[in-house]
Design a protein around this motif. Sequence first.
Motif, short mmCIF file in Angstrom:
data_model
loop_
_atom_site.label_atom_id
_atom_site.label_comp_id
_atom_site.label_asym_id
_atom_site.label_seq_id
_atom_site.Cartn_x
_atom_site.Cartn_y
_atom_site.Cartn_z
N ALA A 170 23.86 36.26 -42.34
CA ALA A 170 24.32 37.44 -41.60
C ALA A 170 24.01 37.26 -40.13
N ILE A 171 24.79 37.97 -39.31
CA ILE A 171 24.61 37.90 -37.86
C ILE A 171 24.81 39.30 -37.30
N SER A 172 23.99 39.64 -36.32
CA SER A 172 24.06 40.96 -35.72
C SER A 172 25.28 41.07 -34.79
N MET A 173 25.48 42.26 -34.27
CA MET A 173 26.71 42.58 -33.55
C MET A 173 27.01 41.63 -32.40
N PHE A 174 25.99 41.28 -31.63
CA PHE A 174 26.21 40.39 -30.49
C PHE A 174 25.59 39.01 -30.69
N GLY A 175 25.20 38.73 -31.93
CA GLY A 175 24.73 37.40 -32.27
C GLY A 175 23.28 37.13 -31.93
N ARG A 176 22.53 38.15 -31.56
CA ARG A 176 21.14 37.92 -31.17
C ARG A 176 20.23 37.65 -32.36
N SER A 177 20.63 38.19 -33.51
CA SER A 177 19.81 38.02 -34.71
C SER A 177 20.65 37.40 -35.83
N THR A 178 20.03 36.51 -36.57
CA THR A 178 20.68 35.91 -37.73
C THR A 178 19.71 35.91 -38.90
N SER A 179 20.27 35.79 -40.08
CA SER A 179 19.46 35.75 -41.30
C SER A 179 20.16 34.82 -42.29
N TYR A 180 19.37 34.03 -43.02
CA TYR A 180 19.93 33.07 -43.96
C TYR A 180 19.21 33.14 -45.30
N ALA A 181 19.96 32.84 -46.34
CA ALA A 181 19.33 32.62 -47.64
C ALA A 181 18.55 31.31 -47.58
N ASP A 182 17.47 31.25 -48.32
CA ASP A 182 16.63 30.05 -48.31
C ASP A 182 17.43 28.81 -48.72
N SER A 183 18.38 29.00 -49.60
CA SER A 183 19.13 27.86 -50.14
C SER A 183 20.03 27.19 -49.12
N VAL A 184 20.32 27.87 -48.00
CA VAL A 184 21.23 27.29 -47.00
C VAL A 184 20.57 27.07 -45.65
N LYS A 185 19.33 27.48 -45.50
CA LYS A 185 18.64 27.32 -44.22
C LYS A 185 18.61 25.85 -43.81
N GLY A 186 18.94 25.62 -42.55
CA GLY A 186 18.94 24.25 -42.04
C GLY A 186 20.23 23.50 -42.29
#
Length: 122
Positions: free
Chosen positions: A50-66
Amino acid sequence: QVQLVESGGGLVQVGGSLRLSCAASARTFRNYAMGWFRQAPDKEREFVAAISMFGRSTSYADSVKGRFTISRDNTKYTGYLQMDSLKPEDTAVYYCAADLSFQTIRTGARSWGQGTQVTVSA
């Protein structure tokens, strides 16, 4: 609500890369957080990124991080998911989603695309 259309799926070999795109219908796209989810055969849909409205914050599932990178271009009303080092277990239908809240998009996205198939062959 905003309408979403995914593209960029396909067949790729293990270790390969794909970039998914999510085109939004509304110029208000910048008001929405955006996310990617996937659903493999006989499995429940799961959160990917997921990514916030202006891209300042992101979040990833552990399985895809990196390996996966989410981004967006609000001037083009489009979001992206760059997928590298793909594995067979990444095979799924990928959906983009949008919601007015970055905090709740992971569990309560209101707008969804129709999905695009990603198949990773061994």
